[in-house]
Design a protein around this motif. Structure first.
Motif, PDB file in Angstrom:
ATOM      1  N   LEU A 278     -70.196  16.842  26.893  1.00 15.07           N
ATOM      2  CA  LEU A 278     -71.375  16.917  26.990  1.00 15.07           C
ATOM      3  C   LEU A 278     -71.771  17.553  28.279  1.00 15.07           C
ATOM      4  O   LEU A 278     -72.687  18.285  28.252  1.00 15.07           O
ATOM      5  CB  LEU A 278     -71.904  15.306  27.122  1.00 15.07           C
ATOM      6  CG  LEU A 278     -72.084  14.657  25.699  1.00 15.07           C
ATOM      7  CD1 LEU A 278     -72.772  13.597  25.677  1.00 15.07           C
ATOM      8  CD2 LEU A 278     -72.707  15.575  24.611  1.00 15.07           C
ATOM      9  N   LEU A 281     -71.377  21.238  27.750  1.00 22.91           N
ATOM     10  CA  LEU A 281     -72.604  21.719  26.941  1.00 22.91           C
ATOM     11  C   LEU A 281     -73.781  22.079  27.923  1.00 22.91           C
ATOM     12  O   LEU A 281     -74.410  22.840  27.444  1.00 22.91           O
ATOM     13  CB  LEU A 281     -72.729  20.521  25.885  1.00 22.91           C
ATOM     14  CG  LEU A 281     -73.858  20.984  24.975  1.00 22.91           C
ATOM     15  CD1 LEU A 281     -73.566  20.176  23.560  1.00 22.91           C
ATOM     16  CD2 LEU A 281     -75.185  20.331  25.354  1.00 22.91           C
ATOM     17  N   ALA A 282     -74.079  21.124  28.565  1.00 17.40           N
ATOM     18  CA  ALA A 282     -75.078  21.284  29.493  1.00 17.40           C
ATOM     19  C   ALA A 282     -75.121  22.544  30.450  1.00 17.40           C
ATOM     20  O   ALA A 282     -76.095  23.018  30.775  1.00 17.40           O
ATOM     21  CB  ALA A 282     -75.638  19.884  30.251  1.00 17.40           C
ATOM     22  N   PRO A 289     -78.684  17.233  27.189  1.00 14.18           N
ATOM     23  CA  PRO A 289     -78.237  15.939  26.272  1.00 14.18           C
ATOM     24  C   PRO A 289     -78.525  14.583  26.948  1.00 14.18           C
ATOM     25  O   PRO A 289     -78.098  14.699  28.237  1.00 14.18           O
ATOM     26  CB  PRO A 289     -76.680  16.370  26.193  1.00 14.18           C
ATOM     27  CG  PRO A 289     -76.458  17.061  27.387  1.00 14.18           C
ATOM     28  CD  PRO A 289     -77.543  17.961  27.703  1.00 14.18           C
ATOM     29  N   ILE A 291     -77.787  10.460  26.717  1.00 13.31           N
ATOM     30  CA  ILE A 291     -77.106   9.457  25.706  1.00 13.31           C
ATOM     31  C   ILE A 291     -78.125   8.441  25.546  1.00 13.31           C
ATOM     32  O   ILE A 291     -78.587   7.814  26.538  1.00 13.31           O
ATOM     33  CB  ILE A 291     -75.850   9.001  26.409  1.00 13.31           C
ATOM     34  CG1 ILE A 291     -74.891  10.194  26.442  1.00 13.31           C
ATOM     35  CG2 ILE A 291     -75.328   7.829  25.542  1.00 13.31           C
ATOM     36  CD1 ILE A 291     -73.625   9.794  27.303  1.00 13.31           C
ATOM     37  N   VAL A 309     -77.180  10.746  20.688  1.00 12.57           N
ATOM     38  CA  VAL A 309     -77.446  11.689  21.897  1.00 12.57           C
ATOM     39  C   VAL A 309     -78.621  12.409  21.545  1.00 12.57           C
ATOM     40  O   VAL A 309     -78.802  12.908  20.286  1.00 12.57           O
ATOM     41  CB  VAL A 309     -76.145  12.741  22.122  1.00 12.57           C
ATOM     42  CG1 VAL A 309     -76.646  13.973  23.243  1.00 12.57           C
ATOM     43  CG2 VAL A 309     -74.901  11.977  22.628  1.00 12.57           C
ATOM     44  N   LEU A 311     -80.653  15.762  22.091  1.00 12.63           N
ATOM     45  CA  LEU A 311     -80.411  17.210  22.478  1.00 12.63           C
ATOM     46  C   LEU A 311     -81.870  17.700  22.843  1.00 12.63           C
ATOM     47  O   LEU A 311     -82.449  18.122  21.511  1.00 12.63           O
ATOM     48  CB  LEU A 311     -79.630  17.945  21.488  1.00 12.63           C
ATOM     49  CG  LEU A 311     -78.146  17.466  21.291  1.00 12.63           C
ATOM     50  CD1 LEU A 311     -77.569  18.203  20.399  1.00 12.63           C
ATOM     51  CD2 LEU A 311     -77.296  17.425  22.667  1.00 12.63           C
ATOM     52  N   LEU A 325     -70.199  21.652  19.653  1.00 12.09           N
ATOM     53  CA  LEU A 325     -69.638  20.425  19.475  1.00 12.09           C
ATOM     54  C   LEU A 325     -68.633  20.556  18.283  1.00 12.09           C
ATOM     55  O   LEU A 325     -67.501  19.941  18.217  1.00 12.09           O
ATOM     56  CB  LEU A 325     -70.583  19.557  19.162  1.00 12.09           C
ATOM     57  CG  LEU A 325     -71.807  19.416  20.451  1.00 12.09           C
ATOM     58  CD1 LEU A 325     -72.654  18.380  20.248  1.00 12.09           C
ATOM     59  CD2 LEU A 325     -70.790  18.337  21.584  1.00 12.09           C
TER      60      LEU A 325
END
Length: 337
Positions: A278, A281-282, A289, A291, A309, A311, A325
């Motif tokens: 994550l 990804l950010a 993202p 949680i 999560v 998004l 992902l």
């Protein structure tokens, strides 16, 4: 070790027929722990009782260690049952006998020599951790201790297979964990094949190698525990898992989250559970993202991480992020209205 082929069981209640089992087929391998899970009334108890013929199937075949048990004569069936231990939710202990005698008495009835009875009884009471309670009576024991006596009694026959009929259903969570650890030891150290039924998801997750899901007398799905509970295929399996989900959130909160982005359930297996996916990804995409909920399920040989999560970001970037992902072997399930 256990093989059921096209097993059906019909009960007659007055003029009515009740189909408890409908064309059930499964195979339990030697040395594994195989679980059957389902809601009440699914046919689980009838199924497990067909293995040692406490219930005789209406049709189909039952094999234990290669022997067709439905064709065995009475004497051969008795000998076969000695290879099959069984524990129940209700313990079935003799209230007027102490712990030692609850384990020893069935051996006496089988004609086992006295020295062998003593050796086995003491051995298996030690294995289940009740050596210091051998003079106690069932009324003086906790539920967990009673189940340990029942396990010792079953093991004293030195079976090759142990059947467990909802053995932890009447126990509190901590005691359940202790009994599950004991069953894992029995399986690993004594090499005993365990076939169990339960309605408790955590029992399957903690100790089973493979699982079958039952509904209305049929097996609707079966496979490895990891596959069945991370990639459920049938509505029944999905419904069963959702009742245990960590991701129950108020509908108003879910609606707000869906208006401002995508809501996804992520399941991390193997190497994917060790990487800061994550965070990556950010950094790589214009997506934020958040949680919402999560946890870790400890399976018998593997941990499975689950996250709910949110998004938030440009739709195109979010779509690319979801693709990332997938590329990282993360299981992605979109939450919709």
């Amino acid at each position: 070790m256990i093989k059921l082929q096209h097993v059906s069981k019909t009960f007659r209640v007055g003029k009515n027929k009740i189909e408890a089992l409908k064309d059930v087929s499964l195979e339990v391998n030697k040395g594994e722990i195989f679980g059957v899970i389902g809601f009440s009334g699914a046919g689980k108890s009838t199924l497990i009782r067909c293995v040692n013929l406490l219930e005789r199937p209406t049709s189909g075949e039952v094999f234990v260690d290669g022997h067709d048990v439905l064709k065995l004569k009475k004497k051969a069936l008795r000998q076969m049952r000695r290879k099959i231990g069984m524990i129940f939710q209700g313990y079935n202990l003799l209230e007027t006998a102490n712990v030692y005698d609850n384990v020893a008495t069935p051996l006496k009835l089988e004609g086992v020599p006295n020295e062998e009875i003593k050796a086995r009884t003491e051995k298996y009471l030690e294995i289940v951790g009740l050596t210091d309670r051998k003079s106690a009576y069932p009324s003086q024991l906790s539920g967990g201790q009673k189940q340990r006596v029942a396990i010792a009694r079953a093991l004293a026959h030195e079976p090759e297979v142990l059947l467990s009929d909802e053995a932890t259903s009447a126990l509190d969570p901590n005691t359940t964990d202790a009994i599950l650890e004991l069953l894992l030891r029995v399986n690993k150290e004594l090499g005993i094949t365990i076939f169990l039924i339960t309605h408790e998801l955590n029992v399957i997750q903690r100790i089973c190698d493979r699982v079958a899901v039952m509904e209305n007398g049929r097996i609707v799905e079966q496979g490895s525990v990891v596959d069945v509970f991370t990639r459920p295929q049938q509505p029944m399996t999905k419904r069963f898992i959702s009742t245990e989900s960590k991701f129950q959130i108020p509908s108003t909160v879910k609606d707000d989250l869906l208006k401002s982005g995508r809501l996804v359930k992520l399941t991390f297996l193997g190497e994917s559970s060790k990487d800061p996916i994550l965070a990556t990804l950010a950094k790589q995409y214009d997506v934020l993202p958040s949680i919402i909920a999560g946890g870790i399920d400890q399976l018998k040989n593997q941990s499975v991480g689950k996250l709910l999560v949110h998004l938030k970001g440009d739709k195109t970037q979010v779509e690319i992020a979801v693709g990332f992902l997938h590329d990282q072997d993360v299981l992605v399930e979109e939450v919709k209205d």
